[in-house]
Design an enzyme around this catalytic site. Structure first.
Site, PDB file in Angstrom:
ATOM      1  N   LYS A 130     101.381  49.574 -12.923  1.00  0.00           N
ATOM      2  CA  LYS A 130     100.870  48.562 -13.843  1.00  0.00           C
ATOM      3  C   LYS A 130      99.371  48.381 -13.615  1.00  0.00           C
ATOM      4  O   LYS A 130      98.931  48.134 -12.493  1.00  0.00           O
ATOM      5  CB  LYS A 130     101.599  47.231 -13.637  1.00  0.00           C
ATOM      6  CG  LYS A 130     101.051  46.088 -14.514  1.00  0.00           C
ATOM      7  CD  LYS A 130     101.886  44.810 -14.380  1.00  0.00           C
ATOM      8  CE  LYS A 130     101.218  43.638 -15.083  1.00  0.00           C
ATOM      9  NZ  LYS A 130     101.991  42.383 -14.962  1.00  0.00           N
ATOM     10  N   LYS A 142     100.782  47.771  -8.738  1.00  0.00           N
ATOM     11  CA  LYS A 142      99.916  47.133  -9.740  1.00  0.00           C
ATOM     12  C   LYS A 142      98.516  47.028  -9.160  1.00  0.00           C
ATOM     13  O   LYS A 142      98.353  46.765  -7.967  1.00  0.00           O
ATOM     14  CB  LYS A 142     100.498  45.757 -10.076  1.00  0.00           C
ATOM     15  CG  LYS A 142      99.669  44.901 -11.013  1.00  0.00           C
ATOM     16  CD  LYS A 142     100.401  43.583 -11.334  1.00  0.00           C
ATOM     17  CE  LYS A 142      99.515  42.596 -12.046  1.00  0.00           C
ATOM     18  NZ  LYS A 142     100.186  41.305 -12.322  1.00  0.00           N
ATOM     19  N   ASP A 177     105.812  39.695  -9.785  1.00  0.00           N
ATOM     20  CA  ASP A 177     104.577  40.395  -9.404  1.00  0.00           C
ATOM     21  C   ASP A 177     104.026  39.736  -8.144  1.00  0.00           C
ATOM     22  O   ASP A 177     103.461  38.636  -8.198  1.00  0.00           O
ATOM     23  CB  ASP A 177     103.537  40.302 -10.539  1.00  0.00           C
ATOM     24  CG  ASP A 177     103.838  41.273 -11.680  1.00  0.00           C
ATOM     25  OD1 ASP A 177     104.972  41.784 -11.750  1.00  0.00           O
ATOM     26  OD2 ASP A 177     102.943  41.497 -12.514  1.00  0.00           O
TER      27      ASP A 177
END
Lengths: 596, 273
Positions: free
Chosen positions: B185, B156, B94
Site C-alpha cells: 500500500k 505500507k 493499519d
C-alpha cells in the site's frame, strides 16, 4: 406570454440598425447540431455572412451577442454571454465573453442570439423586454461613462433589466474598447466595444421573465448536483478562487519567474507580495462577486478611497502593475476601476502602457512615462479612451504603437492582441497556445497554466515541448466547446469533458459524449482558422515576439526560451493542417465543414 | 494493467486521519466511498464504530489505524487497540511499525510488535506502515522481510504525518522485497491520478489518499490525451528530492542526499522546475 423553453426552439434576433428593421429567425437545426450555440453559433454566422476583407469598423461587419444551450438553466456558471465579431484590433474572427447577469436575461427573454447589422445614423440602444424589441434613442446618454450609462438606461427601462454597454472608448472606436455589463464585468478583448461604437449602438438592455426548460429535468438535476459536488471538492474552485479570487495566481506566477515585469523584460517582480491576492484580501477586500448561477464566486469587490469598486482581477493587477513596474495596489485598483468606467480592456491598456514605457526607456518615444511611476498614467488612460494626444496613438494597441515608433519587437502581442499575464518562456504549452490562438495573444483559448503550473488535473513538466501540442489542441477544443455552451472557464478545474457533455445531453436531448463535445469544439476551431486564412493570415502569424526566443536573465524561469518551431510542426500535424497551417480537405471532411 | 475508473477506485483507501475530524466529515467520507465504491475508508479508531454502521450494507471496508501516527507504543497497547477496533467493526488494521526499534536493529521487538497486532486482529487484514522517510533502503528491505515473516497482509509506505510520502522508488523496492503475493500500500502525498498511476506501475495494489474523489474524477481525462503521463523531470518523484533535514535523522537525510552525487540524472536537480 408563451415562450419556447428549449434552446433549440429559441429564435435568433436580427436587428438592422441602418433601417431599424427587426426580424426573428429560427435557430437552424443543422447549425445547432454542429455548432451548438454561443461562440460556435456566432462564428458560423460570421463565416457564412461576412465578406472577406470587410472593414471591422464598417457597417458591413456583424456583431453577434449569443448565449448557449445551458444559459439560464441550473447548470452552474451558465449566465454568461459571448460577443462574436470581426475584430478591428486583430483582423481575426473574435469572441469575447462576459459574466454578470446579462446573458441569463437575454435567454429568458427568449433569444439564442442577437445579430446586429448595419449602422444607425444616430446613437441608439436596443431594449429587449421579453419578446418586445425596441430600438431607442441614446443621444442623451452618448458620451456618458459605463456606470452612468447603466444607471440612466435602467431608470428609463426596468431596474430589473441587465445592461451591456460601451463607454467613451467604444464611442471613439478605440481598439481596446470593451463591452461592459453590471458595471465591472467585461467582454473585454479585441476591441468589440469599438465595433459596437461603430454602429452607434450604446447598449443592449435585456429583461426576460420566461422559463428556460430542460429536455430531461431529472437527469439534468442529477448531473448538476454532481457538478456542484465536484466544484466543492476541488481545491481551486472551492478554496483558492473563492478566498483570493484570480489574484491568487500572482504569487504563484512570480515564484515560477513567469510574472511579466516591465513589459516582459523580467519574469520576477520584486514587489509581488505587495500586489498579491493575499495583500488584496488583507487590505482592500469588501466582499466577493458571484455571476449568475456561480457557486465559485471568484469576483472581487474592493474598498478603495471610501467606495466599493469591482475587482481588480489577476490580469488587471498584472497589466496595470508589474507589467508597468507599478507596485501600488490601491492605485492599481483605481486604474482598473477607471478602465471599467471608460469601457476598456485592462490587459491591453496595461500592456500597451508597459510597451510605451519601454519605448521611452529605449529612447524611441518621448512621453511622460516611466516604469514604476504612476504619475500621469490615469490621465493617459483617460486620453486613450477619448483619443487625445499620445493617448490616441496608444489606444490602437501596442503593435501599432511600437511599429509607429520603429520598434515593433517591443510590442508583446500575437496577431495584434496583447499577451496576458504569463511569460511564455516559463510554460512551453502555454506558449504554443498563445501562438496558435485564433484571436491572438490569449490565455483562455488553451489554459495550459492548469496542468503546467497549477497541476490541474495533473502537473506536467512545463519545460518539455513534446506532448504539448496534444494538450494545447485538447484545451483549445474543449474551451471552444465550453464557449458554445457558454459556461465559465473555471469549471474546467473541476469537470471533465464528460461532465459538460452529460449536462448538455440532459438539458437539450441532444445526446453527446465527451468526445462528441470535443469534436464540436474542433469544428469551431477549424472554422475560425478558415475565417482567418480567408482574411490573409498565414502560418507566419502563428508566432511570438522575438523576446521570447531569448532567455530570461533570472528568476524561476531563468535561461528558458520558447521552443516554438518544434511544437508548432507537431501541432499542425495533430490538427490535420498542412505545413502552411491550412486545414486539409480530409480534415474538413472529417469535421463536416463544407470544402469550397 | 488495463486500468479503468472502477478498478482504480477499488484500489483506494479513502482516508481522513486529521485530529479535527468531525462525525459529519466521517459521514461524508463514507458517503463518497459508497458512491465511488472505494476499497475502504481509512480512519482513526474513535470513528470505527460509526463508519462500520454507515457502511454495513456496502462493499466498502472499514480500515482503522493503530499505534498511529508514531508507532511508539508497546506491543500490548497496539494489541489492545487492535482488539478494540476490530470489535468496533474494522475489517482492516493499519499499524505503524516500531521505527525506533527497527533503527536499533532490535528485530525481536519489531517482530513481536507486529505479531501482537496480527494476533489480535482476528479476520481483519493487517497492513504495516514502515514510515519510509525515517529509513534507508536496507532498513526498508529488512522491515519488509520481518512483516512478511510475521504474516502481515500488506506493507505500507507512510502515515502521511512523517517526513516523506509514498514514492515509486520505495514502492518498487517494497514490491521486489515482498514478492507478488503480499500487498503493498502506497500512502502519503498522493494527490493526482498521475501520482496514483506511477505508484501502481511501481507495484502498489492499494493507495491511501484523502484525494480519492479528485483522483478518480480526474482519471477520466486519461482517455483524452496520452500526454498527461509524459515523463517528468526524474527528481520530481525521487525520495532524495523530498529529503528534509528538519524532519529526518541526520544519517538518513545524508544518505538520501548522497545518492544525488552519483545519480545519472543529477543535472536535473535544480529547484526552479
Amino acid at each position: 406570454m408563451s415562450k419556447s423553453t428549449l434552446y433549440a426552439d429559441t429564435p435568433i434576433l436580427h436587428v438592422s440598425l441602418s433601417d431599424k428593421s427587426i426580424r426573428r429567425e429560427p435557430l437552424p437545426p443543422d447549425l445547432y447540431r454542429q455548432y451548438l450555440g454561443g461562440r460556435g453559433l456566432g462564428v458560423k454566422l460570421l463565416f457564412d455572412n461576412l465578406a472577406p476583407g470587410t472593414d471591422a469598423l464598417s457597417p458591413a461587419n456583424l456583431l453577434v451577442f449569443a448565449v448557449g444551450p445551458s444559459t439560464a438553466t441550473s447548470v452552474p456558471t451558465a449566465g454568461r454571454f459571448v460577443v462574436i465579431t470581426k475584430s478591428p484590433t486583430t483582423g481575426t474572427i473574435f469572441d469575447s465573453h462576459a459574466g454578470g447577469y446579462f446573458g441569463a436575461q437575454l435567454r429568458r427573454a427568449g433569444f439564442a442570439a442577437v445579430v446586429l447589422h448595419g449602422k444607425s445614423d444616430t446613437p441608439v440602444y436596443l431594449w429587449i423586454n421579453d419578446d418586445q424589441v425596441e430600438i431607442r434613442d441614446a443621444s442623451k446618454i452618448w458620451g456618458k461613462d459605463t456606470y452612468a450609462t447603466t444607471d440612466a438606461i435602467l431608470e428609463e427601462t426596468d431596474s430589473k433589466a441587465q445592461v451591456a454597454c460601451i463607454g467613451p472608448a467604444g464611442e471613439n472606436l478605440g481598439l481596446m474598447a470593451a463591452i461592459m455589463t453590471d458595471k465591472h464585468r467585461a467582454a473585454g478583448r479585441g476591441g468589440v466595444g469599438a465595433v459596437m461604437g461603430s454602429k452607434n449602438l450604446k447598449a443592449i438592455v435585456a429583461r426576460g421573465t420566461g422559463e428556460v426548460g430542460a429536455h430531461d429535468p431529472e437527469r439534468l438535476k442529477t448531473a448538476v448536483e454532481r457538478s456542484r459536488r465536484l466544484i466543492k471538492k476541488n481545491a481551486v474552485t472551492n478554496k483558492s478562487l473563492p478566498v483570493y479570487g484570480t489574484p491568487v495566481l500572482l504569487s504563484v506566477a512570480n515564484e515560477l519567474g513567469m510574472l511579466p515585469t516591465n513589459n516582459f523584460q523580467e519574469g520576477t517582480f520584486n514587489d509581488a507580495e505587495g500586489v498579491s491576492g493575499e495583500k488584496l484580501l488583507e487590505r482592500f477586500s469588501a466582499g466577493t462577486y458571484h455571476c449568475h448561477g456561480c457557486p465559485i464566486g471568484c469576483g472581487r469587490v474592493s474598498q478603495i478611497q471610501g467606495r466599493k469598486v469591482g475587482g481588480p482581477e489577476y490580469e488587471s493587477i498584472w497589466a496595470l502593475g508589474p507589467q508597468c513596474g507599478i507596485n501600488d495596489l490601491e492605485w492599481i485598483a483605481i486604474a482598473n476601476d477607471r478602465c471599467n468606467l471608460l469601457g476598456m480592456d485592462t490587459i491591453s491598456v496595461g500592456s500597451t502602457i508597459g510597451a510605451a514605457m519601454e519605448l521611452v526607456e529605449k529612447g524611441k518615444l518621448d512621453a511622460p512615462l516611466k516604469f514604476g511611476d504612476t504619475t500621469g498614467v490615469l490621465d493617459i488612460i483617460d486620453d486613450m479612451a477619448h483619443m487625445r494626444g499620445i493617448g490616441a496613438e496608444m489606444s490602437e494597441g501596442s503593435k501599432r504603437l511600437a511599429e509607429r515608433y520603429g520598434a515593433p519587437e517591443l510590442a508583446m502581442q500575437v496577431k495584434g492582441l496583447e499577451i496576458p499575464a504569463y511569460d511564455p518562456r516559463g510554460a512551453q504549452g502555454h506558449a504554443l497556445g498563445y501562438a496558435t490562438s485564433n484571436r491572438g495573444g490569449c490565455h483562455l483559448r488553451s489554459y495550459l497554466i492548469g496542468p503546467e503550473v497549477l497541476g490541474s488535473p495533473v502537473l506536467v513538466d512545463r519545460d518539455r515541448p513534446d506532448g504539448k501540442a496534444d494538450l494545447v489542441m485538447l484545451y483549445q477544443d474543449l474551451s471552444a466547446a465550453m464557449d458554445c455552451m457558454v459556461v465559465c472557464r473555471f469549471t474546467n478545474f473541476a469537470w471533465t469533458a464528460d461532465d459538460y457533455a452529460e449536462m448538455l445531453s440532459a438539458g437539450t436531448g441532444f445526446e453527446l459524449s465527451g468526445h462528441d463535445l470535443l469534436r464540436i469544439g474542433e469544428r469551431v476551431y477549424n472554422l475560425e482558422r478558415l475565417f482567418n486564412l480567408r482574411e490573409g493570415f498565414t502560418a507566419k502569424d502563428d508566432t511570438l515576439p522575438p523576446r521570447f526566443f531569448k532567455p530570461l536573465p533570472e528568476g524561476g524561469s531563468r535561461n528558458r526560451v520558447v521552443h516554438l518551431d518544434e511544437m508548432l510542426s507537431e501541432y499542425y500535424k495533430l490538427r490535420g493542417w498542412d505545413k502552411e497551417g491550412r486545414p486539409t480537405k480530409d480534415t474538413l471532411k472529417k469535421l463536416d465543414i463544407p470544402v469550397s | 494493467m488495463d486500468l479503468t475508473v472502477e478498478k482504480l477506485a477499488k484500489m483506494i483507501d479513502h482516508t481522513v486521519l486529521k485530529p479535527e475530524t468531525t462525525k459529519a466529515k466521517i459521514k461524508q467520507l463514507c458517503d463518497e466511498a459508497t458512491i465511488y465504491d472505494f476499497a475502504a475508508v481509512c480512519i482513526n479508531p474513535v470513528h470505527a464504530e460509526y463508519a462500520a454502521e454507515l457502511l454495513k450494507d456496502t462493499s466498502v471496508k472499514v480500515c482503522v489505524v493503530v499505534g498511529f501516527p508514531l508507532g511508539a507504543t508497546t506491543p500490548e497497547v497496539k494489541a489492545c487497540e487492535t482488539t478494540n477496533v476490530v470489535g468496533a467493526g474494522a475489517h482492516e488494521v493499519d499499524m505503524v511499525i516500531n521505527v525506533g526499534a527497527l533503527r536499533d536493529e532490535n528485530y525481536d521487538l519489531v517482530t513481536r510488535d507486529i505479531e501482537s497486532v496480527i494476533g489480535a486482529s482476528g479476520d481483519a487484514h493487517v497492513k504495516v506502515i514502515l514510515e519510509t522517510g525515517y529509513l534507508k533502503d536496507d532498513q526498508k528491505v529488512k522491515a519488509c522481510l520481518i512483516c512478511k515473516e510475521a504474516g502481515a497482509d500488506f506493507v505500507k509506505t507512510s502515515t502521511g504525518f512523517g517526513p516523506m510520502g509514498a514514492t515509486p522508488h520505495d514502492v518498487r523496492l517494497m514490491r521486489e522485497t515482498v514478492g507478488p503475493l503480499m500487498g503493498v500500500k502506497a500512502a502519503g502525498g498522493i494527490r493526482s491520478f498521475k501520482d496514483a498511476i506511477r505508484l501502481i506501475d511501481a507495484g502498489a495494489d492499494r493507495l491511501g489518499t484523502s484525494a480519492g474523489v479528485a483522483i478518480v474524477e480526474d482519471f477520466r481525462w486519461v482517455q483524452y490525451s496520452d500526454s498527461w503521463m509524459a515523463p517528468d523531470k526524474p527528481c520530481w518523484t525521487c525520495p532524495s528530492r523530498m529529503a528534509n533535514m528538519a524532519k529526518q535523522p541526520k544519517e538518513v537525510y545524508t544518505w538520501y542526499k548522497e545518492r544525488c552525487l552519483t545519480c545519472p540524472d543529477k543535472e536535473h536537480n535544480v529547484f526552479n522546475d
